[in-house]
Design an enzyme around this catalytic site. Structure first.
Site, mmCIF file in Angstrom:
data_model
loop_
_atom_site.group_PDB
_atom_site.id
_atom_site.type_symbol
_atom_site.label_atom_id
_atom_site.label_comp_id
_atom_site.label_asym_id
_atom_site.label_seq_id
_atom_site.Cartn_x
_atom_site.Cartn_y
_atom_site.Cartn_z
ATOM 1 C CB CYS A 19 30.421 37.806 36.250
ATOM 2 S SG CYS A 19 29.438 39.041 37.093
ATOM 3 C CB CYS A 52 34.742 48.052 43.438
ATOM 4 S SG CYS A 52 34.099 48.110 45.122
ATOM 5 C CB SER A 53 35.752 44.847 38.965
ATOM 6 O OG SER A 53 34.392 44.550 39.205
ATOM 7 C CB ILE A 93 30.697 50.081 35.528
ATOM 8 C CG1 ILE A 93 30.207 49.559 36.879
ATOM 9 C CG2 ILE A 93 29.564 50.121 34.510
ATOM 10 C CD1 ILE A 93 29.204 50.461 37.582
ATOM 11 C CE LYS A 118 40.303 48.588 41.787
ATOM 12 N NZ LYS A 118 39.963 49.485 40.678
ATOM 13 C CG HIS A 150 33.730 42.458 35.495
ATOM 14 N ND1 HIS A 150 33.669 41.363 34.653
ATOM 15 C CD2 HIS A 150 32.896 42.181 36.537
ATOM 16 C CE1 HIS A 150 32.821 40.464 35.171
ATOM 17 N NE2 HIS A 150 32.350 40.949 36.303
#
Lengths: 388, 137
Positions: free
Chosen positions: A84, A207-208, A210, A329, A333
């Site tokens: 990342c 959670c970020s 997808i 978020k 990402h």
């Protein structure tokens, strides 16, 4: 002897589920505004492609594909990969090539296309970035690594989950004002705190996303900067750090050791302290990661990051605005694009061109980007200075 | 002569080196092996073939501690594809009195885990090709 290097232009594709595009079109969307500002292909000496995970697309030799698609096939290019942090690792590599005099002007493109596979498959592919011998067999997904940090942090500092949800509320508040964001909508504290569990103690809103997307910046050597802009953003400090591969081997789970080392190096190179920073883009792949980042970056003492959250010091008009573009978020990402997107956001904040006045930070002199890879194995921190 | 397949845990990384095979064969006998560097004495759990400090080839030795404390945990509700059939499951880092740690599932919880709770190391055959160590409360 190195030359000073500045970011002179940036572009950003719409983040989201981009079934309408491949990585080619996403990169074109990110480079086009830069081209329109006059930085045409002939002005670029070489490019770096930040592309973290070809497993999602199956596309090998990504930098060749993209250089060709953008009309840069006759210029040197290379791909960088470090999970990342690929975006800022690419910027770090490019900085070195320009600072050393190898090239004068470079394009850094970050891209990822993650929605070509299901969420379960994407979770599988990211789990394979854990230790394949000792961690993968036990199904430790990417959120699971951060949940291990969250459980320990919540225990050591008696942190209620609601504080994490307050970070998600802030991210979505600003993402809702960012036309490039993947999930641009507000969430309530109740909604965020009671969402479906993903890896307890972390839930959906911890959670970020997808995400598919791309971002681009151009950097130039100091003696060439004026050709491109009167508003250059100087690369003032760079710090990189690393941490143990296996999460069980960390001396602490309430901090990312590599991030503290990277921060120290970046502040030292910049000649600055945490109090000098006017805004930060931090790697909130999970809400707990943002909280830990406040402490690793020196904005709060260990265990005290929650005060920044509870006092809303992290809002655009607060003491240390953090991720007022929505962060990983809400903005999303796309792995390889993330670090480049952070750089783009800081450039825009300095120039006063955040798309919506309600998220424009006043008078940014110094901005910091904190980009973390996997669960802390890689960290890059950049400190940028307004050059006008 | 082909030896029978043997893997660790629930999702399988099918790369089994001779060193790792020895670890797995010992695990079948309910022995958990650590590795010890003959040159500098550093111990590793789980084991690694090369010493992290001096890169010497390590030796496998039996690790005999069984009681640990829960250092941290996660309840995985949304699993990677390869563990879809097991979710939700609890992954725990246990810390032994020696300070060495091990990551495995807790398989017999009836209430929420708590950091600091006692754990006991145990062994399990997952299926005919897979074996594992695990935590019990």
């Amino acid at each position: 002897m190195t030359r000073r290097v500045a970011v002179v232009a940036g572009g950003h594709a719409k983040f989201g589920k981009r079934y309408d595009a491949t990585m080619r079109e996403l990169c074109a969307e990110a480079y086009k505004p830069i081209y329109d500002e006059g930085i045409t292909q002939d002005k670029i000496d070489a490019s770096v492609l930040s592309y973290a995970a070809s497993q999602f697309t199956g596309q090998g030799a990504g930098s060749a594909l993209i250089a060709d698609y953008l009309g840069l096939a006759d210029k040197p290019h290379l791909r960088v990969e470090s999970a990342c942090t690929t975006g800022t690792a690419s910027l770090r590599a490019a900085w070195g090539m320009v600072a050393s005099g190898l090239y004068d002007v470079m394009l850094v493109l970050g891209v990822e296309q993650m929605n070509r596979v299901s969420s379960a498959r994407a979770t599988e592919l990211m789990a394979q970035a854990g230790d394949m011998r000792w961690e993968y067999p036990f199904g430790i997904s990417f959120p699971a690594f951060y949940a291990l940090m969250a459980s320990r942090y919540m225990h050591e500092y008696n942190l209620p989950h609601e504080v994490l949800s307050m970070i998600a509320v802030k991210s979505h508040h600003y993402g809702a004002q960012n036309p490039k964001a993947h999930l641009p909508r507000e969430v309530s504290l109740e909604e965020a705190n009671n969402a479906v569990p993903i890896c307890r103690p972390l839930n959906l809103y911890d959670c970020s996303l997808i995400t598919d997307g791309a971002a681009a910046v151009v950097i130039a050597a100091e003696d060439r900067v004026k050709e491109f802009t009167d508003e250059p953003m100087w690369i003032k400090g760079i710090g990189a750090g690393a941490s143990e591969m296996m999460i069980q081997d960390r001396s602490s789970l309430t901090s990312i050791p590599g991030a503290k080392r990277a921060a120290k190096a970046a502040y030292k190179m910049a000649g600055l302290e945490p109090k000098d920073i006017d805004m930060a883009e931090v790697h909130d792949c999970f809400t707990i990661a943002e909280l830990i980042a406040y402490e690793d970056l020196g904005f709060a003492e260990p265990g005290k990051g929650r005060e920044i959250v509870e006092n809303k010091e992290n809002y655009h008009d607060g003491r240390i605005p953090v991720n007022v573009d929505g962060g990983l978020k809400s903005k999303g990402h796309p792995l390889g694009a993330t670090g480049v997107s952070m750089t783009y956001e800081i450039l825009n904040q300095m120039r006063g061109t955040a798309q919506n006045p309600s998220r424009q930070i006043d008078d940014v002199q110094y901005g910091l980007a904190h980009n973390v890879g996997q669960s802390g194995q890689f960290v890059n921190i950049f400190i940028f200075e307004r050059g006008w | 002569m082909s030896e029978k397949e043997l893997y660790l845990g629930y999702a399988t990384d099918k790369v089994v080196t001779p060193f790792f095979r020895k670890f797995l064969e010992a695990l079948e006998q309910e022995k958990l092996m650590k590795s010890v560097c003959p040159n500098c004495g550093t111990e590793f759990l789980p084991p690694r073939q090369h010493c992290q400090k001096c890169l010497s080839e390590t030796e496998l030795k039996e690790f005999t501690e069984r009681e640990a404390k829960l250092y941290s945990y996660v309840i995985v509700d949304f699993p990677p594809e390869s563990l879809a059939s097991r979710a939700p499951y609890v992954v725990a880092i246990g810390e032994f009195p020696s300070g060495l740690r091990l990551t495995a599932h807790i398989t017999n919880l009836t209430s929420m885990p708590e950091v600091g709770m006692p754990l006991k190391l145990a062994f399990d055959r997952v299926d005919e090709k897979k074996i594992t160590y695990k935590w019990l409360v």
